[in-house]
Design an enzyme around this catalytic site. Sequence first.
Site, PDB file in Angstrom:
ATOM      1  CG  ASP A  39      25.863   8.674   8.203  1.00  0.00           C
ATOM      2  OD1 ASP A  39      25.052   9.546   8.577  1.00  0.00           O
ATOM      3  OD2 ASP A  39      25.870   7.512   8.673  1.00  0.00           O
ATOM      4  CG  HIS A  56      23.035  19.289   7.426  1.00  0.00           C
ATOM      5  ND1 HIS A  56      23.281  17.990   7.049  1.00  0.00           N
ATOM      6  CD2 HIS A  56      22.013  19.239   8.321  1.00  0.00           C
ATOM      7  CE1 HIS A  56      22.440  17.181   7.677  1.00  0.00           C
ATOM      8  NE2 HIS A  56      21.664  17.922   8.454  1.00  0.00           N
ATOM      9  CG  LEU A 150      34.533  15.330 -10.654  1.00  0.00           C
ATOM     10  CD1 LEU A 150      35.269  14.003 -10.502  1.00  0.00           C
ATOM     11  CD2 LEU A 150      34.490  16.077  -9.320  1.00  0.00           C
TER      12      LEU A 150
END
Length: 262
Positions: A39, A56, A150
């Site tokens: 956010d 972004h 990962l």
Amino acid sequence: MVEVRPFYCRMESYIKGAKGGMGISMEGKIPNHVAIILDGNGRWAKSKGLPRTAGHVQGARTVEAICEDAYRMGINYLTVYAFSTENWNRPEAEVETLMKLLRDYMKNSLKRARKNNMCVRVLGDKSMFAEDIRKSIGELEAATKDNTGLHFQIAINYGSRDEVTRAVRRLAGKVASGELLPEDIDEQSIAAQLDTAGLPDPDLMIRTSGEQRLSNYLLWQLAYSELYFTQVPWPDFDKKELEKAVMAYGSRDRRFGLVKEE
């Protein structure tokens, strides 16, 4: 997105090399699975006099860096909330930028995932995306499913209520066909129909940029997760901020509804 260096080391060497960070033993206190609500991209850009789209772009770079930092720290699963089912209602130019970023990520991520041994999975309803994006997602997931580094999940066109609704429909179909009895539906059978099937529930959920709500994110999976909120906007979230969140997690007493023994 920026290129990520290979994940050469794990927690032991990470701590040995830490300077001004977690220079203490965190054995047993590193969350296995961290979920993050990304956010603050737009607010970060506005504060710098830039268009929201610039936020972004910078936020995407932050994702790449945090993937490396998380794995070095000993985190095995990382799930990020990148685009919700409600985000389609944002300004057209912003949505177009997000789709371009997604296309760019899919274009470069296969090579990056192979280099870093990452297993990449996309959560959410993929039917809303253009055909080329759906194809790229399928190719990426298939090519990286056996990687052992990962486990990186990206929630795009994701909403937890939508996820549960889709799961209930599938279970209802099994009941209607006689494949499943209503009384046999339990937590395990519901979890097996969610987008996160096969993944451990998050131990820690981080939300950046000051808001303190879940925003329709992993509502089933976060039932017993520790929640951590920070004022730092996502583009400014770095290794030190991740360390703070993990330190906070390590200081908490997780009882899962049980009573702590004195």
